[in-house]
Design a protein around this motif. Sequence first.
Motif, PDB file in Angstrom:
ATOM      1  N   ASP A 137      14.117  -0.553  -3.123  1.00  0.00           N
ATOM      2  CA  ASP A 137      13.714  -1.249  -4.357  1.00  0.00           C
ATOM      3  C   ASP A 137      12.253  -0.969  -4.699  1.00  0.00           C
ATOM      4  OD1 ASP A 137      16.199  -2.512  -4.502  1.00  0.00           O
ATOM      5  OD2 ASP A 137      15.469  -4.404  -3.654  1.00  0.00           O
ATOM      6  N   LEU A 138      11.433  -0.854  -3.650  1.00  0.00           N
ATOM      7  CA  LEU A 138       9.996  -0.683  -3.828  1.00  0.00           C
ATOM      8  C   LEU A 138       9.597   0.787  -3.969  1.00  0.00           C
ATOM      9  CD1 LEU A 138       8.884  -3.305  -1.184  1.00  0.00           C
ATOM     10  CD2 LEU A 138       8.960  -3.608  -3.670  1.00  0.00           C
ATOM     11  N   GLY A 139      10.579   1.682  -3.858  1.00  0.00           N
ATOM     12  CA  GLY A 139      10.301   3.100  -4.016  1.00  0.00           C
ATOM     13  C   GLY A 139       9.738   3.764  -2.773  1.00  0.00           C
ATOM     14  N   ILE A 140       9.957   3.161  -1.612  1.00  0.00           N
ATOM     15  CA  ILE A 140       9.466   3.737  -0.361  1.00  0.00           C
ATOM     16  C   ILE A 140      10.544   4.644   0.223  1.00  0.00           C
ATOM     17  CG2 ILE A 140       8.707   3.236   1.998  1.00  0.00           C
ATOM     18  CD1 ILE A 140       7.455   0.668   0.928  1.00  0.00           C
ATOM     19  N   ASP A 141      10.199   5.916   0.385  1.00  0.00           N
ATOM     20  CA  ASP A 141      11.139   6.887   0.936  1.00  0.00           C
ATOM     21  C   ASP A 141      11.005   6.934   2.464  1.00  0.00           C
ATOM     22  OD1 ASP A 141       8.763   8.259   1.420  1.00  0.00           O
ATOM     23  OD2 ASP A 141       9.184   9.855  -0.027  1.00  0.00           O
ATOM     24  N   SER A 142      11.692   7.875   3.098  1.00  0.00           N
ATOM     25  CA  SER A 142      11.689   7.932   4.564  1.00  0.00           C
ATOM     26  C   SER A 142      10.298   8.222   5.123  1.00  0.00           C
ATOM     27  CB  SER A 142      12.701   8.954   5.073  1.00  0.00           C
ATOM     28  OG  SER A 142      12.421  10.227   4.540  1.00  0.00           O
ATOM     29  N   VAL A 156       8.117   5.737   7.628  1.00  0.00           N
ATOM     30  CA  VAL A 156       7.475   6.126   8.888  1.00  0.00           C
ATOM     31  C   VAL A 156       5.987   5.762   8.846  1.00  0.00           C
ATOM     32  CG1 VAL A 156       6.834   8.101  10.335  1.00  0.00           C
ATOM     33  CG2 VAL A 156       9.148   7.931   9.409  1.00  0.00           C
ATOM     34  N   GLU A 157       5.335   6.027   7.732  1.00  0.00           N
ATOM     35  CA  GLU A 157       3.917   5.681   7.602  1.00  0.00           C
ATOM     36  C   GLU A 157       3.717   4.169   7.688  1.00  0.00           C
ATOM     37  OE1 GLU A 157       2.642   7.640   4.032  1.00  0.00           O
ATOM     38  OE2 GLU A 157       2.571   9.592   5.018  1.00  0.00           O
ATOM     39  N   SER A 158       4.648   3.413   7.117  1.00  0.00           N
ATOM     40  CA  SER A 158       4.572   1.948   7.197  1.00  0.00           C
ATOM     41  C   SER A 158       4.713   1.486   8.639  1.00  0.00           C
ATOM     42  CB  SER A 158       5.668   1.304   6.337  1.00  0.00           C
ATOM     43  OG  SER A 158       5.494   1.611   4.984  1.00  0.00           O
ATOM     44  N   ILE A 159       5.662   2.081   9.362  1.00  0.00           N
ATOM     45  CA  ILE A 159       5.870   1.713  10.768  1.00  0.00           C
ATOM     46  C   ILE A 159       4.605   1.994  11.574  1.00  0.00           C
ATOM     47  CG2 ILE A 159       7.174   2.251  12.877  1.00  0.00           C
ATOM     48  CD1 ILE A 159       8.805   0.656  10.794  1.00  0.00           C
ATOM     49  N   PHE A 160       4.002   3.168  11.375  1.00  0.00           N
ATOM     50  CA  PHE A 160       2.768   3.497  12.091  1.00  0.00           C
ATOM     51  C   PHE A 160       1.666   2.498  11.759  1.00  0.00           C
ATOM     52  CE2 PHE A 160       3.975   8.265  12.311  1.00  0.00           C
ATOM     53  CZ  PHE A 160       4.593   8.082  13.544  1.00  0.00           C
ATOM     54  N   GLU A 181       0.831  -1.199   0.000  1.00  0.00           N
ATOM     55  CA  GLU A 181       0.000   0.000   0.000  1.00  0.00           C
ATOM     56  C   GLU A 181       0.871   1.258   0.000  1.00  0.00           C
ATOM     57  OE1 GLU A 181      -3.120   2.089   3.025  1.00  0.00           O
ATOM     58  OE2 GLU A 181      -3.299  -0.081   2.759  1.00  0.00           O
ATOM     59  N   GLN A 182       1.919   1.273   0.810  1.00  0.00           N
ATOM     60  CA  GLN A 182       2.813   2.431   0.855  1.00  0.00           C
ATOM     61  C   GLN A 182       3.550   2.629  -0.467  1.00  0.00           C
ATOM     62  OE1 GLN A 182       3.248   4.921   2.993  1.00  0.00           O
ATOM     63  NE2 GLN A 182       1.539   4.046   4.112  1.00  0.00           N
ATOM     64  N   ALA A 183       3.892   1.541  -1.113  1.00  0.00           N
ATOM     65  CA  ALA A 183       4.637   1.610  -2.374  1.00  0.00           C
ATOM     66  C   ALA A 183       3.725   1.788  -3.582  1.00  0.00           C
ATOM     67  CB  ALA A 183       5.482   0.345  -2.542  1.00  0.00           C
ATOM     68  N   VAL A 184       2.416   1.748  -3.341  1.00  0.00           N
ATOM     69  CA  VAL A 184       1.417   1.810  -4.401  1.00  0.00           C
ATOM     70  C   VAL A 184       1.701   0.715  -5.437  1.00  0.00           C
ATOM     71  CG1 VAL A 184       0.117   3.342  -5.942  1.00  0.00           C
ATOM     72  CG2 VAL A 184       1.354   4.325  -4.013  1.00  0.00           C
ATOM     73  N   ALA A 235      13.201   7.125  13.352  1.00  0.00           N
ATOM     74  CA  ALA A 235      13.072   7.461  11.929  1.00  0.00           C
ATOM     75  C   ALA A 235      14.242   8.296  11.429  1.00  0.00           C
ATOM     76  CB  ALA A 235      11.760   8.198  11.679  1.00  0.00           C
ATOM     77  N   ASN A 236      14.845   9.071  12.323  1.00  0.00           N
ATOM     78  CA  ASN A 236      15.975   9.907  11.911  1.00  0.00           C
ATOM     79  C   ASN A 236      17.259   9.101  11.746  1.00  0.00           C
ATOM     80  OD1 ASN A 236      14.429  12.260  11.961  1.00  0.00           O
ATOM     81  ND2 ASN A 236      14.766  12.501  14.151  1.00  0.00           N
ATOM     82  N   GLU A 237      17.356   7.989  12.452  1.00  0.00           N
ATOM     83  CA  GLU A 237      18.552   7.144  12.386  1.00  0.00           C
ATOM     84  C   GLU A 237      18.158   5.665  12.393  1.00  0.00           C
ATOM     85  OE1 GLU A 237      22.067   8.684  14.739  1.00  0.00           O
ATOM     86  OE2 GLU A 237      20.387   9.569  15.851  1.00  0.00           O
TER      87      GLU A 237
END
Length: 89
Positions: free
Chosen positions: A32-37, A41-45, A15-18, A59-61
């Motif tokens: 690889d999946l195009g998920i940025d920082s 964070v949204e995935s972790i939540f 879902e995050q990577a669409v 998330a910063n480190e």
Amino acid sequence: MTENVRDKVVEIIAEQAVLDVEDVKMDSTLEDLGIDSLGLVESIFAIEEAFDIQVPFNANEPEQSDFDISSVAAIVTAVKGLVTEQKGG
């Protein structure tokens, strides 16, 4: 439960990577999946909410975290460990 964890984590990442769930491979990295920082964070939540767990993640480190995000498989393994540790199975 094990299959459910894997399937739900893959669904959240897709879902995050669409992407379609079938396009998320266990050896894929988030990059690889195009998920940025922000997507990370949204995935972790989303993972925390889906499994009612707390992910020890900075998330910063991300390299300073015990939560391995090196691949989809590593994330699944980490989530399984947290579910067992925090929920008793």
